[in-house]
Scaffold this motif. Structure first.
Motif, PDB file in Angstrom:
ATOM      1  N   LEU A 108       9.436  -6.407  -6.312  1.00 29.78           N
ATOM      2  CA  LEU A 108      10.639  -5.848  -5.683  1.00 29.78           C
ATOM      3  C   LEU A 108      10.828  -4.381  -6.037  1.00 29.78           C
ATOM      4  N   VAL A 109      10.522  -4.021  -7.273  1.00 33.56           N
ATOM      5  CA  VAL A 109      10.626  -2.617  -7.682  1.00 33.56           C
ATOM      6  C   VAL A 109       9.605  -1.780  -6.912  1.00 33.56           C
ATOM      7  N   ALA A 110       8.405  -2.316  -6.702  1.00 38.17           N
ATOM      8  CA  ALA A 110       7.379  -1.593  -5.945  1.00 38.17           C
ATOM      9  C   ALA A 110       7.823  -1.391  -4.498  1.00 38.17           C
ATOM     10  N   ILE A 111       8.433  -2.406  -3.915  1.00 37.18           N
ATOM     11  CA  ILE A 111       8.941  -2.267  -2.546  1.00 37.18           C
ATOM     12  C   ILE A 111      10.087  -1.256  -2.505  1.00 37.18           C
ATOM     13  N   ALA A 112      10.916  -1.257  -3.520  1.00 38.09           N
ATOM     14  CA  ALA A 112      12.018  -0.277  -3.585  1.00 38.09           C
ATOM     15  C   ALA A 112      11.468   1.142  -3.676  1.00 38.09           C
ATOM     16  N   ARG A 113      10.401   1.326  -4.430  1.00 36.22           N
ATOM     17  CA  ARG A 113       9.764   2.656  -4.529  1.00 36.22           C
ATOM     18  C   ARG A 113       9.242   3.088  -3.166  1.00 36.22           C
ATOM     19  N   LEU A 114       8.611   2.166  -2.454  1.00 36.19           N
ATOM     20  CA  LEU A 114       8.133   2.476  -1.099  1.00 36.19           C
ATOM     21  C   LEU A 114       9.304   2.825  -0.177  1.00 36.19           C
ATOM     22  N   THR A 115      10.401   2.128  -0.333  1.00 39.36           N
ATOM     23  CA  THR A 115      11.586   2.399   0.488  1.00 39.36           C
ATOM     24  C   THR A 115      12.130   3.800   0.207  1.00 39.36           C
ATOM     25  N   THR A 116      12.080   4.214  -1.054  1.00 41.86           N
ATOM     26  CA  THR A 116      12.513   5.566  -1.415  1.00 41.86           C
ATOM     27  C   THR A 116      11.622   6.615  -0.760  1.00 41.86           C
ATOM     28  N   LEU A 117      10.323   6.396  -0.805  1.00 39.77           N
ATOM     29  CA  LEU A 117       9.390   7.331  -0.172  1.00 39.77           C
ATOM     30  C   LEU A 117       9.587   7.346   1.344  1.00 39.77           C
ATOM     31  N   HIS A 118       9.873   6.186   1.905  1.00 40.99           N
ATOM     32  CA  HIS A 118      10.179   6.110   3.339  1.00 40.99           C
ATOM     33  C   HIS A 118      11.428   6.940   3.654  1.00 40.99           C
ATOM     34  N   GLY A 119      12.414   6.866   2.785  1.00 34.99           N
ATOM     35  CA  GLY A 119      13.633   7.652   2.971  1.00 34.99           C
ATOM     36  C   GLY A 119      13.354   9.150   2.940  1.00 34.99           C
ATOM     37  N   GLN A 159       5.126   3.350   8.051  1.00 37.23           N
ATOM     38  CA  GLN A 159       5.796   2.949   6.811  1.00 37.23           C
ATOM     39  C   GLN A 159       6.694   1.736   7.044  1.00 37.23           C
ATOM     40  N   GLU A 160       7.427   1.741   8.147  1.00 36.41           N
ATOM     41  CA  GLU A 160       8.312   0.613   8.439  1.00 36.41           C
ATOM     42  C   GLU A 160       7.516  -0.672   8.650  1.00 36.41           C
ATOM     43  N   ALA A 161       6.368  -0.565   9.315  1.00 35.20           N
ATOM     44  CA  ALA A 161       5.520  -1.745   9.518  1.00 35.20           C
ATOM     45  C   ALA A 161       5.019  -2.276   8.172  1.00 35.20           C
ATOM     46  N   ALA A 162       4.613  -1.374   7.284  1.00 36.79           N
ATOM     47  CA  ALA A 162       4.133  -1.796   5.962  1.00 36.79           C
ATOM     48  C   ALA A 162       5.254  -2.448   5.159  1.00 36.79           C
ATOM     49  N   LEU A 163       6.440  -1.847   5.192  1.00 33.75           N
ATOM     50  CA  LEU A 163       7.574  -2.425   4.460  1.00 33.75           C
ATOM     51  C   LEU A 163       7.945  -3.803   5.011  1.00 33.75           C
ATOM     52  N   ASP A 164       7.963  -3.931   6.320  1.00 39.56           N
ATOM     53  CA  ASP A 164       8.277  -5.222   6.935  1.00 39.56           C
ATOM     54  C   ASP A 164       7.244  -6.274   6.540  1.00 39.56           C
ATOM     55  N   SER A 165       5.976  -5.879   6.555  1.00 42.01           N
ATOM     56  CA  SER A 165       4.900  -6.810   6.207  1.00 42.01           C
ATOM     57  C   SER A 165       5.004  -7.262   4.746  1.00 42.01           C
ATOM     58  N   LEU A 166       5.218  -6.315   3.843  1.00 48.22           N
ATOM     59  CA  LEU A 166       5.326  -6.659   2.430  1.00 48.22           C
ATOM     60  C   LEU A 166       6.553  -7.530   2.149  1.00 48.22           C
TER      61      LEU A 166
END
Length: 172
Positions: A108-119, A159-166
């Motif tokens: 979850l922390v890794a996904i949150a980091r990706l979300t920050t980079l997406h932002g 990025q959104e596709a990767a986040l959705d997939s993960l």
């Protein structure tokens, strides 16, 4: 039968009460403007502000800003791609574990980091949108800005596709 008598009685009482509310129109308050509602005094017209109109940014400044926003998006996207591999491994390791397991928390922390980079990437798009608005308001050309928006938009969609997939993989 009793019901219809009661309904009739209620109707008759209601009609009598409503009739009692009616009165002649001279008893209603006037809707005319009262003295306290009138505006009085003198109004003077001031001189218009003589502040100079802010001109649009020059073409070299716009190009420099454009390049900076695209580089900001590229940098965030490169960091996203690099972090996505680690996040995918953490998510695979967290599949099927209990909700309070440390592996799930790390995923979850890794996904949150990706979300920050997406932002950060979407922030660059926001800056590009504002730059396009300023250029369009000044009747400047927007073709280069639009090309940059398409490029950054593709990064955002990836990025959104990767986040959705993960997220879907972690939820399964």
């Amino acid at each position: 039968m009793t019901y219809t008598i009661r309904a009739f009685a209620l109707s008759a009482i209601s009609a009598a009460l409503l009739a009692g509310c009616a009165s002649s129109s001279d008893q209603y308050p006037s809707l005319a403007v009262r003295d306290a509602e009138r505006q009085t005094g003198q109004f003077t017209v001031g001189t218009p502000d003589t502040a100079p109109v802010q001109s649009a940014a020059s073409a070299p400044e716009t190009f420099t800003q454009l390049r900076g926003f695209v580089e900001q998006a590229r940098s965030a996207h490169q960091q996203f791609v690099a972090a996505r591999t680690d996040a995918a491994q953490l998510v695979r390791g967290a599949r099927g574990v209990r909700i309070d397991d440390d592996r799930r928390a790390r995923a979850l922390v890794a996904i949150a980091r990706l979300t920050t980079l997406h932002g950060q990437t979407t922030l660059a798009m926001s800056d590009l949108d504002q730059l396009e608005f300023q250029a369009a308001a000044a009747f400047d050309a927007t073709e280069d800005i639009n090309a940059a928006q398409i490029l950054v938009g593709q990064m955002i969609r990836d990025q959104e596709a990767a986040l959705d997939s993960l997220s879907a993989e972690l939820a399964s």
